[in-house]
Design a protein around this motif. Structure first.
Motif, PDB file in Angstrom:
ATOM      1  N   GLN A 195      36.665  50.985  -3.859  1.00 43.76           N
ATOM      2  CA  GLN A 195      36.270  50.115  -4.960  1.00 43.76           C
ATOM      3  C   GLN A 195      37.326  50.224  -6.043  1.00 43.76           C
ATOM      4  O   GLN A 195      37.667  51.332  -6.471  1.00 43.76           O
ATOM      5  CB  GLN A 195      34.909  50.534  -5.507  1.00 43.76           C
ATOM      6  N   TRP A 196      37.868  49.080  -6.479  1.00 42.49           N
ATOM      7  CA  TRP A 196      38.922  49.096  -7.506  1.00 42.49           C
ATOM      8  C   TRP A 196      38.560  48.050  -8.549  1.00 42.49           C
ATOM      9  O   TRP A 196      38.673  46.860  -8.302  1.00 42.49           O
ATOM     10  CB  TRP A 196      40.271  48.795  -6.875  1.00 42.49           C
ATOM     11  N   GLY A 197      38.070  48.503  -9.698  1.00 37.03           N
ATOM     12  CA  GLY A 197      37.517  47.561 -10.649  1.00 37.03           C
ATOM     13  C   GLY A 197      36.325  46.861 -10.017  1.00 37.03           C
ATOM     14  O   GLY A 197      35.449  47.490  -9.438  1.00 37.03           O
ATOM     15  N   ALA A 198      36.313  45.531 -10.082  1.00 41.34           N
ATOM     16  CA  ALA A 198      35.252  44.747  -9.456  1.00 41.34           C
ATOM     17  C   ALA A 198      35.581  44.374  -8.017  1.00 41.34           C
ATOM     18  O   ALA A 198      34.785  43.709  -7.360  1.00 41.34           O
ATOM     19  CB  ALA A 198      34.997  43.481 -10.274  1.00 41.34           C
ATOM     20  N   GLY A 199      36.749  44.797  -7.531  1.00 36.74           N
ATOM     21  CA  GLY A 199      37.200  44.400  -6.204  1.00 36.74           C
ATOM     22  C   GLY A 199      36.938  45.439  -5.139  1.00 36.74           C
ATOM     23  O   GLY A 199      36.821  46.637  -5.412  1.00 36.74           O
ATOM     24  N   ARG A 200      36.863  44.953  -3.913  1.00 40.42           N
ATOM     25  CA  ARG A 200      36.649  45.815  -2.756  1.00 40.42           C
ATOM     26  C   ARG A 200      37.885  45.778  -1.852  1.00 40.42           C
ATOM     27  O   ARG A 200      38.436  44.699  -1.593  1.00 40.42           O
ATOM     28  CB  ARG A 200      35.436  45.342  -1.956  1.00 40.42           C
ATOM     29  N   ILE A 201      38.268  46.933  -1.370  1.00 43.37           N
ATOM     30  CA  ILE A 201      39.411  47.075  -0.467  1.00 43.37           C
ATOM     31  C   ILE A 201      38.904  47.666   0.840  1.00 43.37           C
ATOM     32  O   ILE A 201      38.087  48.602   0.830  1.00 43.37           O
ATOM     33  CB  ILE A 201      40.483  47.991  -1.087  1.00 43.37           C
ATOM     34  N   VAL A 202      39.380  47.134   1.972  1.00 38.10           N
ATOM     35  CA  VAL A 202      39.056  47.682   3.285  1.00 38.10           C
ATOM     36  C   VAL A 202      40.345  47.872   4.066  1.00 38.10           C
ATOM     37  O   VAL A 202      41.136  46.927   4.195  1.00 38.10           O
ATOM     38  CB  VAL A 202      38.106  46.760   4.086  1.00 38.10           C
ATOM     39  N   VAL A 203      40.547  49.074   4.581  1.00 41.17           N
ATOM     40  CA  VAL A 203      41.742  49.411   5.354  1.00 41.17           C
ATOM     41  C   VAL A 203      41.332  49.845   6.749  1.00 41.17           C
ATOM     42  O   VAL A 203      40.470  50.709   6.925  1.00 41.17           O
ATOM     43  CB  VAL A 203      42.539  50.540   4.675  1.00 41.17           C
ATOM     44  N   THR A 204      41.963  49.247   7.761  1.00 40.76           N
ATOM     45  CA  THR A 204      41.763  49.610   9.168  1.00 40.76           C
ATOM     46  C   THR A 204      43.121  50.028   9.728  1.00 40.76           C
ATOM     47  O   THR A 204      44.026  49.195   9.785  1.00 40.76           O
ATOM     48  CB  THR A 204      41.207  48.408   9.969  1.00 40.76           C
ATOM     49  N   THR A 205      43.284  51.289  10.113  1.00 36.53           N
ATOM     50  CA  THR A 205      44.624  51.718  10.517  1.00 36.53           C
ATOM     51  C   THR A 205      45.023  51.329  11.935  1.00 36.53           C
ATOM     52  O   THR A 205      46.213  51.127  12.184  1.00 36.53           O
ATOM     53  CB  THR A 205      44.824  53.235  10.321  1.00 36.53           C
ATOM     54  N   PRO A 206      44.121  51.185  12.926  1.00 36.89           N
ATOM     55  CA  PRO A 206      44.583  50.659  14.214  1.00 36.89           C
ATOM     56  C   PRO A 206      45.008  49.197  14.076  1.00 36.89           C
ATOM     57  O   PRO A 206      44.496  48.466  13.229  1.00 36.89           O
ATOM     58  CB  PRO A 206      43.345  50.779  15.116  1.00 36.89           C
TER      59      PRO A 206
END
Length: 236
Positions: A195-206
């Motif tokens: 969660q960054w401020g009001a934003g959402r981040i999603v990371v998938t490494t494969p």
């Protein structure tokens, strides 16, 4: 009803097939109600109006560089609610020279351990190892990974450096092999949100190659991640 706005930004190292990889997900985005804009470089990040109207950024840019103005624009958009997602080197091996980008994403590619030296042939496959993606307890409850069981892959296994602000949905463990300099197994995040401020981040490494992106588990996580990361607050 106004459609959601997705921005695909792609480029960088061609070995990750940024065009072909991102186009795998175009039908999903369009069928999910997105109008999709595609950019081949990061200049758009500095366009405040364009970014303010973007609900989701899908980035696939390995290595490369980003200007302070572009990174500032991307960061401001995420803080205001724009979602941000990607896979493999397109998000965690982007803009290596920018510590501020690392701070934004919360994890950075360090290496992908390879096969025993005597088995290497100077090809990308030298770094393809069988490994398991283990869903965490948090991951078993999270909309991005709920219902997915631990799964196996044979591809690059990312070792990432990370901080405690990420919410880890899945991990992978690097064993201590005889030819490696580390002396005990090392467990690192494989899938996470932030969660960054009001934003959402999603990371998938494969996601090193198209066949990995087409793996049902990997593809499901990426597609769910796109939906979950999408703006949840009204754009001003």
């Amino acid at each position: 009803m106004t459609s959601k706005q997705a921005l695909i930004v792609r480029g960088g190292w061609e070995g990750h097939r940024p065009v072909q990889a991102t186009e795998l997900f175009l039908p999903f985005l369009e069928s999910s109600g997105f109008t999709v804009r595609i950019e081949e470089k990061t200049d758009v990040y500095a366009d405040a109006d364009a970014m303010a109207g973007t609900d989701l950024v899908v980035q696939c840019i390995s290595m490369s560089e980003i200007t302070p103005e572009q990174l500032s624009g991307l960061t401001a958009a995420i803080e205001a609610g724009t979602g941000f997602t990607g896979w493999h080197g397109g998000i965690v091996d982007s803009f290596r020279a920018s510590s501020d980008y690392l701070h934004l994403v919360g994890g950075q590619f360090a290496t992908h351990p390879g096969k025993e030296p005597c088995e290497r042939r100077g090809e990308q496959e030298d770094n393809f190892l069988p490994y398991v993606v283990n869903i965490t307890e948090r991951g078993r409850e999270h909309p991005v990974t709920a219902g997915i069981e631990d799964f196996e892959l044979c591809t690059e296994q990312y070792w990432v450096l990370h901080d405690d602000l990420i919410d880890v949905l899945a991990t992978t463990t690097h064993p201590a092999r005889s030819w490696q300099p580390w002396h005990r197994p090392v467990t690192v995040p494989a899938i996470w949100t932030r969660q960054w401020g009001a934003g959402r981040i999603v990371v998938t490494t494969p996601g090193h190659s198209l066949d990995v992106l087409e793996n049902p588990n990997v593809r499901t996580v990426i597609e769910r991640g796109m939906l979950w990361a999408t703006r949840t607050v009204s754009a001003s």
